[in-house]
Structures are given as structure tokens and as C-alpha cells.
Design a protein around this motif. Structure first.
Motif, PDB file in Angstrom:
ATOM      1  N   THR A 110       0.870  -1.147   0.079  1.00 17.22           N
ATOM      2  CA  THR A 110       0.020   0.024  -0.111  1.00 17.22           C
ATOM      3  C   THR A 110       1.026   1.328  -0.103  1.00 17.22           C
ATOM      4  OG1 THR A 110      -1.666  -1.145   1.301  1.00 17.22           O
ATOM      5  CG2 THR A 110      -2.012   1.212   1.249  1.00 17.22           C
ATOM      6  N   HIS A 111       0.494   2.359  -0.680  1.00 19.24           N
ATOM      7  CA  HIS A 111       1.537   3.639  -1.063  1.00 19.24           C
ATOM      8  C   HIS A 111       0.586   4.562  -0.964  1.00 19.24           C
ATOM      9  CE1 HIS A 111       4.880   0.944  -2.331  1.00 19.24           C
ATOM     10  NE2 HIS A 111       3.771   0.404  -2.911  1.00 19.24           N
ATOM     11  N   HIS A 112       1.073   5.720  -0.282  1.00 18.53           N
ATOM     12  CA  HIS A 112       0.512   6.974  -0.173  1.00 18.53           C
ATOM     13  C   HIS A 112       1.255   8.055  -1.503  1.00 18.53           C
ATOM     14  CE1 HIS A 112      -1.458   6.518   3.860  1.00 18.53           C
ATOM     15  NE2 HIS A 112      -0.519   5.616   3.629  1.00 18.53           N
ATOM     16  N   VAL A 113       0.536   8.445  -2.507  1.00 16.34           N
ATOM     17  CA  VAL A 113       0.943   8.762  -3.460  1.00 16.34           C
ATOM     18  C   VAL A 113       1.326  10.140  -3.179  1.00 16.34           C
ATOM     19  CG1 VAL A 113       0.202   9.836  -5.827  1.00 16.34           C
ATOM     20  CG2 VAL A 113      -0.348   7.464  -5.154  1.00 16.34           C
ATOM     21  N   VAL A 114       2.305  10.768  -3.814  1.00 20.52           N
ATOM     22  CA  VAL A 114       2.560  12.332  -3.590  1.00 20.52           C
ATOM     23  C   VAL A 114       2.533  13.197  -4.611  1.00 20.52           C
ATOM     24  CG1 VAL A 114       4.313  11.462  -1.680  1.00 20.52           C
ATOM     25  CG2 VAL A 114       5.147  11.828  -3.887  1.00 20.52           C
ATOM     26  N   GLN A 115       2.312  12.701  -5.919  1.00 21.10           N
ATOM     27  CA  GLN A 115       2.112  13.502  -7.011  1.00 21.10           C
ATOM     28  C   GLN A 115       1.319  12.503  -7.888  1.00 21.10           C
ATOM     29  OE1 GLN A 115       5.460  14.650  -9.602  1.00 21.10           O
ATOM     30  NE2 GLN A 115       4.794  16.661  -9.269  1.00 21.10           N
ATOM     31  N   VAL A 116       0.410  13.360  -8.729  1.00 14.96           N
ATOM     32  CA  VAL A 116      -0.375  12.386  -9.618  1.00 14.96           C
ATOM     33  C   VAL A 116      -0.276  12.988 -11.065  1.00 14.96           C
ATOM     34  CG1 VAL A 116      -2.534  13.514  -9.104  1.00 14.96           C
ATOM     35  CG2 VAL A 116      -2.472  11.266 -10.318  1.00 14.96           C
ATOM     36  N   ILE A 117      -0.192  12.335 -12.137  1.00 13.71           N
ATOM     37  CA  ILE A 117      -0.073  12.908 -13.536  1.00 13.71           C
ATOM     38  C   ILE A 117      -1.263  12.278 -14.437  1.00 13.71           C
ATOM     39  CG2 ILE A 117       2.500  13.444 -13.357  1.00 13.71           C
ATOM     40  CD1 ILE A 117       3.044  11.037 -15.060  1.00 13.71           C
ATOM     41  N   GLN A 118      -1.292  12.765 -15.672  1.00 16.28           N
ATOM     42  CA  GLN A 118      -2.256  12.247 -16.589  1.00 16.28           C
ATOM     43  C   GLN A 118      -1.311  11.446 -17.797  1.00 16.28           C
ATOM     44  OE1 GLN A 118      -6.310  13.745 -17.603  1.00 16.28           O
ATOM     45  NE2 GLN A 118      -5.055  15.608 -16.835  1.00 16.28           N
ATOM     46  N   HIS A 119      -1.375  10.364 -17.876  1.00 20.25           N
ATOM     47  CA  HIS A 119      -0.718   9.948 -18.993  1.00 20.25           C
ATOM     48  C   HIS A 119      -1.214   9.849 -20.174  1.00 20.25           C
ATOM     49  CE1 HIS A 119      -2.389   5.548 -19.253  1.00 20.25           C
ATOM     50  NE2 HIS A 119      -2.498   5.699 -18.213  1.00 20.25           N
ATOM     51  N   ASP A 120      -2.302  10.032 -20.473  1.00 18.00           N
ATOM     52  CA  ASP A 120      -3.166   9.967 -21.626  1.00 18.00           C
ATOM     53  C   ASP A 120      -3.689  11.281 -22.143  1.00 18.00           C
ATOM     54  OD1 ASP A 120      -5.279  10.149 -19.831  1.00 18.00           O
ATOM     55  OD2 ASP A 120      -6.408   8.758 -20.831  1.00 18.00           O
ATOM     56  N   LEU A 121      -2.998  12.479 -21.596  1.00 14.88           N
ATOM     57  CA  LEU A 121      -3.159  13.936 -22.244  1.00 14.88           C
ATOM     58  C   LEU A 121      -2.115  14.481 -22.494  1.00 14.88           C
ATOM     59  CD1 LEU A 121      -5.356  16.066 -22.217  1.00 14.88           C
ATOM     60  CD2 LEU A 121      -4.688  16.810 -19.978  1.00 14.88           C
ATOM     61  N   ASP A 122      -2.016  14.884 -23.793  1.00 17.75           N
ATOM     62  CA  ASP A 122      -0.952  15.407 -24.475  1.00 17.75           C
ATOM     63  C   ASP A 122      -0.660  16.852 -23.904  1.00 17.75           C
ATOM     64  OD1 ASP A 122       1.665  16.214 -25.875  1.00 17.75           O
ATOM     65  OD2 ASP A 122       0.583  14.959 -27.690  1.00 17.75           O
ATOM     66  N   THR A 123      -0.221  17.053 -22.701  1.00 16.57           N
ATOM     67  CA  THR A 123      -0.158  18.350 -22.369  1.00 16.57           C
ATOM     68  C   THR A 123       1.107  19.263 -22.931  1.00 16.57           C
ATOM     69  OG1 THR A 123      -0.494  17.601 -20.007  1.00 16.57           O
ATOM     70  CG2 THR A 123       0.458  19.734 -19.908  1.00 16.57           C
ATOM     71  N   PRO A 124       2.114  18.926 -23.483  1.00 17.33           N
ATOM     72  CA  PRO A 124       2.984  19.951 -23.979  1.00 17.33           C
ATOM     73  C   PRO A 124       2.369  20.105 -25.444  1.00 17.33           C
ATOM     74  CG  PRO A 124       4.184  17.727 -23.297  1.00 17.33           C
ATOM     75  CD  PRO A 124       2.718  17.539 -23.158  1.00 17.33           C
ATOM     76  N   ALA A 125       1.746  19.330 -26.139  1.00 16.94           N
ATOM     77  CA  ALA A 125       1.112  19.794 -27.539  1.00 16.94           C
ATOM     78  C   ALA A 125      -0.191  20.748 -27.204  1.00 16.94           C
ATOM     79  CB  ALA A 125       0.518  18.334 -28.200  1.00 16.94           C
ATOM     80  N   LYS A 140       2.964  14.850   0.844  1.00 15.73           N
ATOM     81  CA  LYS A 140       4.197  15.477   1.122  1.00 15.73           C
ATOM     82  C   LYS A 140       5.196  14.475   1.335  1.00 15.73           C
ATOM     83  CE  LYS A 140       2.092  19.001   3.835  1.00 15.73           C
ATOM     84  NZ  LYS A 140       1.988  19.816   5.180  1.00 15.73           N
ATOM     85  N   GLY A 141       6.659  14.828   1.239  1.00 11.83           N
ATOM     86  CA  GLY A 141       7.779  14.005   1.544  1.00 11.83           C
ATOM     87  C   GLY A 141       7.911  13.035   0.219  1.00 11.83           C
ATOM     88  N   ASP A 142       8.703  11.864   0.494  1.00 14.63           N
ATOM     89  CA  ASP A 142       8.763  10.936  -0.518  1.00 14.63           C
ATOM     90  C   ASP A 142       7.764   9.891  -0.625  1.00 14.63           C
ATOM     91  OD1 ASP A 142      11.460  11.737  -0.916  1.00 14.63           O
ATOM     92  OD2 ASP A 142      12.283  10.520   0.764  1.00 14.63           O
TER      93      ASP A 142
END
Length: 191
Positions: free
Chosen positions: A74-89, A106-108
Motif C-alpha cells: 500500500t502506497h501514499h501517492v505524493v504526485q499524480v499525472i495524466q498519462h493520456d493527455l498530451d499536455t506539451p502539445a 508530502k515527502g517521498d
């Protein structure tokens, strides 16, 4: 979408995609079953938060695929991204940023990649592993909605598979055990 229990400002709201992941949660806290994917999670949580009382926080409990060997538990996520959205484009096209990473802890801790693709292809897993540790289908949506409503949010994920060949078979075999671990985590919080 199904809300089990009543939301009150002194308790968190547990947000879970499917009943299999919520199978061992008791009725001490309200549970929102959203359905699978970003759209279902967004619509369900936004609907519930717009209707009245806000919880003390939103906690997204669920399963996740490991993007690297050896990840389990079990993990506490610190950051979340979208992998199916082309943010740079989209930034290049519009001059505006859409889908920026969201800080949820927060933290690691692990970075979670959310998308509407069930990752079971080793090549896709390896591409995602360049940017994240875990993959799911609802976390980013839950975090984005909670942020918009000003409600604190946590993403707690239990590894169900290695996001490669056989991931769907492994998820079906492991989801009940994962649900037990997530329920144990919720009980250990003392609510």
C-alpha cells in the motif's frame, strides 16, 4: 455512481472505483463508488461535492499497477499525472497548460500516472515508468475535483499487478486481497 452513507464535515469520504475494491470496507465512513475511469470519477465526485456537505477530506482508495519490478503493498501517492493527455502539445497549440501534475502528498512517495487505458502492454508500462511508479484510472480525476472544491485529498493505492502482460488476469485474482489491505488501512486510521 453510488454513495453509501452520509457525508459530514468531521469525517473523510472514501472514493473507490468499483465494489470489488470496496468489498471489505465497513460502514463507519461514507463510500462513493464512482465507476471506472476519469470521466466516471470526475462526474461522481463533482456531483456529490456540489450537493451539500463537504467531507473533512477525500481519500481515493484503490488498486494500481506497478510500473517497476518489486513494487508491492500500500502506497501514499505524493504526485499524480495524466498519462493520456498530451499536455506539451496542448500548451504549444493554445499557450495554456492543461493537465499539469498535481501534488497530493508530502515527502517521498510514488508518482501515480492516471489514464483511461488499462495498462497491460510491457512497452506502454516501460514508457510510463520513465515518469511514474504506479498507474491507475481514477486518481488524477479525484485529485483534480477535490482541489477545485477546496477539499484536502489523499490517494492511497495498493499494488494489484505489474501493469504488463496478464495484468487483467492478475487484477481479477488479486482484487479481493487488495480490498482487504485497503480496508485494513482505513481501520488503522482510527475513524
Amino acid at each position: 455512481m453510488r454513495l453509501l452513507g452520509t457525508i459530514t464535515p468531521d469525517r473523510p469520504l472514501l472514493v473507490v472505483a468499483v465494489r470489488e475494491e470496496a468489498a471489505h470496507l465497513d460502514d463507519r465512513l461514507p463510500v462513493l463508488l464512482t465507476g471506472i475511469g476519469k470521466i466516471n470519477a470526475t462526474a461522481a465526485l463533482a456531483t456529490v461535492l456540489a450537493q451539500g456537505e463537504k467531507p473533512s477530506e477525500v481519500i481515493n482508495l484503490g488498486t494500481a499497477g506497478a510500473l517497476r519490478p518489486g513494487w508491492e503493498g500500500t502506497h501514499h501517492v505524493v504526485q499524480v499525472i495524466q498519462h493520456d493527455l498530451d499536455t506539451p502539445a496542448l500548451l504549444a497549440l493554445t499557450g495554456r497548460s492543461y493537465g499539469a501534475p498535481l501534488v497530493v502528498g508530502k515527502g517521498d512517495g510514488p508518482v501515480l500516472a492516471t489514464g483511461d487505458l488499462f495498462v497491460s502492454d510491457p512497452a506502454a508500462r516501460d514508457r510510463l515508468a520513465e515518469h511514474a511508479d504506479l498507474v491507475d484510472m481514477e486518481g488524477y480525476a479525484v485529485a483534480a475535483v477535490a482541489h477545485r472544491f477546496g477539499v484536502p485529498v489523499r490517494l492511497v493505492k495498493h499494488v494489484s499487478d505489474e501493469a504488463g502482460e496478464g495484468a487483467s488476469h492478475t487484477w481479477r485474482e488479486s482484487v479481493d486481497a487488495c480490498a482487504r489491505h485497503l480496508a485494513d488501512w482505513a481501520v488503522a486510521q482510527g475513524w
